[in-house]
Design an enzyme around this catalytic site. Structure first.
Site, PDB file in Angstrom:
ATOM      1  N   HIS A 156      26.430  26.903 -57.582  1.00 34.25           N
ATOM      2  CA  HIS A 156      26.377  26.025 -58.758  1.00 34.25           C
ATOM      3  C   HIS A 156      27.280  26.653 -59.807  1.00 34.25           C
ATOM      4  O   HIS A 156      26.963  27.697 -60.375  1.00 34.25           O
ATOM      5  CB  HIS A 156      24.933  25.909 -59.253  1.00 34.25           C
ATOM      6  CG  HIS A 156      24.720  24.805 -60.243  1.00 34.25           C
ATOM      7  ND1 HIS A 156      24.708  23.479 -59.883  1.00 34.25           N
ATOM      8  CD2 HIS A 156      24.512  24.849 -61.585  1.00 34.25           C
ATOM      9  CE1 HIS A 156      24.486  22.738 -60.951  1.00 34.25           C
ATOM     10  NE2 HIS A 156      24.369  23.546 -61.998  1.00 34.25           N
ATOM     11  N   LYS A 215      26.678  14.390 -63.351  1.00 39.49           N
ATOM     12  CA  LYS A 215      27.284  15.245 -64.372  1.00 39.49           C
ATOM     13  C   LYS A 215      28.170  16.265 -63.680  1.00 39.49           C
ATOM     14  O   LYS A 215      27.764  16.858 -62.671  1.00 39.49           O
ATOM     15  CB  LYS A 215      26.196  15.948 -65.188  1.00 39.49           C
ATOM     16  CG  LYS A 215      26.753  16.756 -66.348  1.00 39.49           C
ATOM     17  CD  LYS A 215      25.652  17.221 -67.287  1.00 39.49           C
ATOM     18  CE  LYS A 215      24.920  18.424 -66.763  1.00 39.49           C
ATOM     19  NZ  LYS A 215      23.965  18.968 -67.750  1.00 39.49           N
ATOM     20  N   LYS A 275      30.329  19.807 -63.994  1.00 36.72           N
ATOM     21  CA  LYS A 275      30.508  21.043 -64.744  1.00 36.72           C
ATOM     22  C   LYS A 275      31.997  21.374 -64.774  1.00 36.72           C
ATOM     23  O   LYS A 275      32.606  21.662 -63.734  1.00 36.72           O
ATOM     24  CB  LYS A 275      29.737  22.184 -64.074  1.00 36.72           C
ATOM     25  CG  LYS A 275      28.227  22.016 -64.098  1.00 36.72           C
ATOM     26  CD  LYS A 275      27.657  22.310 -65.461  1.00 36.72           C
ATOM     27  CE  LYS A 275      26.143  22.379 -65.428  1.00 36.72           C
ATOM     28  NZ  LYS A 275      25.571  22.688 -66.758  1.00 36.72           N
ATOM     29  N   ASP A 323      29.838  18.359 -68.535  1.00 38.82           N
ATOM     30  CA  ASP A 323      29.215  19.433 -69.309  1.00 38.82           C
ATOM     31  C   ASP A 323      30.204  20.579 -69.411  1.00 38.82           C
ATOM     32  O   ASP A 323      30.650  21.127 -68.391  1.00 38.82           O
ATOM     33  CB  ASP A 323      27.932  19.896 -68.620  1.00 38.82           C
ATOM     34  CG  ASP A 323      27.129  20.877 -69.461  1.00 38.82           C
ATOM     35  OD1 ASP A 323      27.574  21.215 -70.572  1.00 38.82           O
ATOM     36  OD2 ASP A 323      26.057  21.311 -69.007  1.00 38.82           O
ATOM     37  N   GLU A 362      28.965  16.960 -72.860  1.00 40.68           N
ATOM     38  CA  GLU A 362      27.857  17.815 -73.281  1.00 40.68           C
ATOM     39  C   GLU A 362      28.365  19.168 -73.776  1.00 40.68           C
ATOM     40  O   GLU A 362      29.128  19.839 -73.091  1.00 40.68           O
ATOM     41  CB  GLU A 362      26.894  18.021 -72.116  1.00 40.68           C
ATOM     42  CG  GLU A 362      25.661  18.834 -72.456  1.00 40.68           C
ATOM     43  CD  GLU A 362      24.664  18.878 -71.322  1.00 40.68           C
ATOM     44  OE1 GLU A 362      23.697  19.666 -71.425  1.00 40.68           O
ATOM     45  OE2 GLU A 362      24.841  18.145 -70.321  1.00 40.68           O
ATOM     46  N   ASP A 385      23.573  20.663 -76.785  1.00 39.04           N
ATOM     47  CA  ASP A 385      22.661  21.274 -75.814  1.00 39.04           C
ATOM     48  C   ASP A 385      22.317  22.688 -76.251  1.00 39.04           C
ATOM     49  O   ASP A 385      21.305  22.924 -76.908  1.00 39.04           O
ATOM     50  CB  ASP A 385      23.298  21.259 -74.419  1.00 39.04           C
ATOM     51  CG  ASP A 385      22.457  21.993 -73.381  1.00 39.04           C
ATOM     52  OD1 ASP A 385      21.275  22.308 -73.656  1.00 39.04           O
ATOM     53  OD2 ASP A 385      22.971  22.270 -72.283  1.00 39.04           O
ATOM     54  N   LYS A 392      15.321  20.443 -74.218  1.00 41.45           N
ATOM     55  CA  LYS A 392      14.875  21.394 -73.202  1.00 41.45           C
ATOM     56  C   LYS A 392      13.687  22.188 -73.747  1.00 41.45           C
ATOM     57  O   LYS A 392      13.843  22.955 -74.707  1.00 41.45           O
ATOM     58  CB  LYS A 392      16.004  22.363 -72.832  1.00 41.45           C
ATOM     59  CG  LYS A 392      17.208  21.704 -72.186  1.00 41.45           C
ATOM     60  CD  LYS A 392      18.274  22.736 -71.873  1.00 41.45           C
ATOM     61  CE  LYS A 392      19.468  22.114 -71.160  1.00 41.45           C
ATOM     62  NZ  LYS A 392      20.520  23.114 -70.865  1.00 41.45           N
ATOM     63  N   GLU A 441      17.937  15.186 -66.343  1.00 42.68           N
ATOM     64  CA  GLU A 441      18.543  15.895 -65.219  1.00 42.68           C
ATOM     65  C   GLU A 441      17.528  16.843 -64.578  1.00 42.68           C
ATOM     66  O   GLU A 441      17.831  17.995 -64.276  1.00 42.68           O
ATOM     67  CB  GLU A 441      19.807  16.643 -65.646  1.00 42.68           C
ATOM     68  CG  GLU A 441      19.616  17.659 -66.743  1.00 42.68           C
ATOM     69  CD  GLU A 441      20.898  18.434 -67.052  1.00 42.68           C
ATOM     70  OE1 GLU A 441      21.457  19.048 -66.119  1.00 42.68           O
ATOM     71  OE2 GLU A 441      21.330  18.412 -68.214  1.00 42.68           O
TER      72      GLU A 441
END
Length: 387
Positions: free
Chosen positions: A21, A166, A168, A197, A223, A248, A272, A326
């Site tokens: 990731h 989304k 990255k 993002d 984001e 964020d 979050k 998400e």
């Protein structure tokens, strides 16, 4: 007889991810979760989770620090104390432990889990009651390989698991990143929404160029493109961007939310609980955003099933989720630590309905992935535990 908190366990559990990731600042191939269990004298056990992304590469709390904070500073304030309402139980922690939002969130979640179980109601009821039983969930495409990301997204759409994605970006040259986004959007067409993002990797000039280019590519939202401290830059970008800008990492609680609304520094909030300092604080962040006509999005720290379920209970209570959520963290892991995994189908997550968090652990899985498992645990085949 007065019910008391008898002891608290904390474990760090490392679960591999199904693929690397990739973020702007790091790449992860496993997720490290700090799990918390709070035991009461009448046999009820509450669960919580403190999970960050990539250790200290992402933020200022690590799994090891979360565990230490709970063990050394929070547990002594709770063990032996009468079990009362979670808000009151958390008061001494809030007054003596500064910051450490992820640790506070884990303990708060476990206390709410206990309260829900004792009252026989789901955690969402304690947070005000549900507006929805199922929550839309996007999927993050973060391999960095365009062909792989397209194939992954097409498979998600075909299986009706996700139709919002989304990406990255931010590690490569801007033109390369935008070309990557544009190719994926072209391949998926109108049946999928595509967002990006940046994880704070751009400066204002790059962000202004990027926003125009991403709008042309068909992206819907950007984001946290700028460093979290650059609120003036975020406000300038928000005024000029042709697509939505979301805050964020900059949202570390209600005071940040107030400042962002007052300064017009974004169009959307990524809410979050861990980052805000707990479920109550995250609920306040969302309420401030709603009052300021900011679109709400249910964010994630890539938590496992415990943290994901807690967030799902909260997000179910919010009047509006304009940008969805998400909450895909458990799906990124090769193994689930629950006896019965959370239900993902038809592009959404079903919020558990049983009392408290509504979860039961698979202790064999926990014992296998615990860092201290070889020296401290003995696995019993098929062992499960309600929590």
């Amino acid at each position: 007889m007065t019910v008391k908190i008898t002891h608290i366990d904390t474990w760090i559990v490392d679960v591999p991810t199904i693929r690397p990731h990739v973020l702007a600042m790091t790449s992860i191939s496993r997720q490290s979760m700090t799990l918390v269990r709070i035991y009461t004298s009448d046999g009820v056990i509450g669960l919580g989770e403190g999970t960050t992304i990539g250790g200290l590469a992402y933020g200022d709390e690590s799994p090891e620090a979360i565990k230490l904070t709970i063990d050394q500073y929070m547990a002594p304030l709770l063990i032996g104390q009468p079990l009362i309402d979670p808000a009151a139980q958390l008061t001494p922690i809030r007054s003596t432990v500064v910051g450490n939002h992820f640790a506070k969130n884990a303990v708060e979640t476990a206390l709410l889990d206990i309260q829900g179980q004792r009252l026989g109601v789901p955690l969402s009821t304690l947070l005000g009651g549900r507006h929805r039983e199922r929550i839309p969930v996007l999927w993050t495409l973060a391999s960095g390989d365009t062909a792989k990301d397209i194939a992954e997204a097409e498979a998600m759409i075909a299986s009706r698991r996700h139709n919002i994605f989304k990406l990255k970006i931010g590690k490569r040259d801007l033109r390369q990143d935008v070309a990557h986004v544009a190719a994926i959007k072209r391949a998926l067409g109108d049946e999928a929404s595509v967002r990006v993002d940046i994880n704070q990797a751009w400066d204002v000039v790059t962000a202004l160029r990027g926003a125009a280019m991403l709008a042309d590519a068909g992206a819907d939202l950007i984001e946290q493109p700028l460093p979290r401290a650059d609120r003036a830059g975020m406000a300038h970008l928000t005024r000029l961007s042709p697509i939505a800008i979301m805050a964020d990492e900059a949202l570390r609680g209600p005071l940040d939310a107030i400042d962002y609304v007052k300064s017009g520094a974004c169009h959307a909030f990524s809410v979050k609980p861990a980052q805000a300092g707990g479920l109550f604080a995250a609920r306040d962040v969302a309420a401030i955003g709603e009052a300021g006509q900011i679109g709400i999005y249910g964010g994630t720290m890539l938590e496992g099933s415990i943290g994901t379920a807690a967030s799902a209970h909260l997000f179910a209570t919010l009047p509006s989720l304009r940008w969805g959520t998400e909450l895909f963290g458990p799906l990124l892991q090769t193994e689930d630590i629950l006896a019965e995994p959370l239900e993902y189908r038809d592009f959404a997550l079903t919020v558990p309905a049983a009392p408290g968090l509504g979860l039961a652990l698979d202790l064999d899985k926990i014992n296998h992935f615990r860092r201290d498992a070889p020296s401290r645990t003995v696995s019993t085949p098929g062992r499960q535990e309600n929590a």
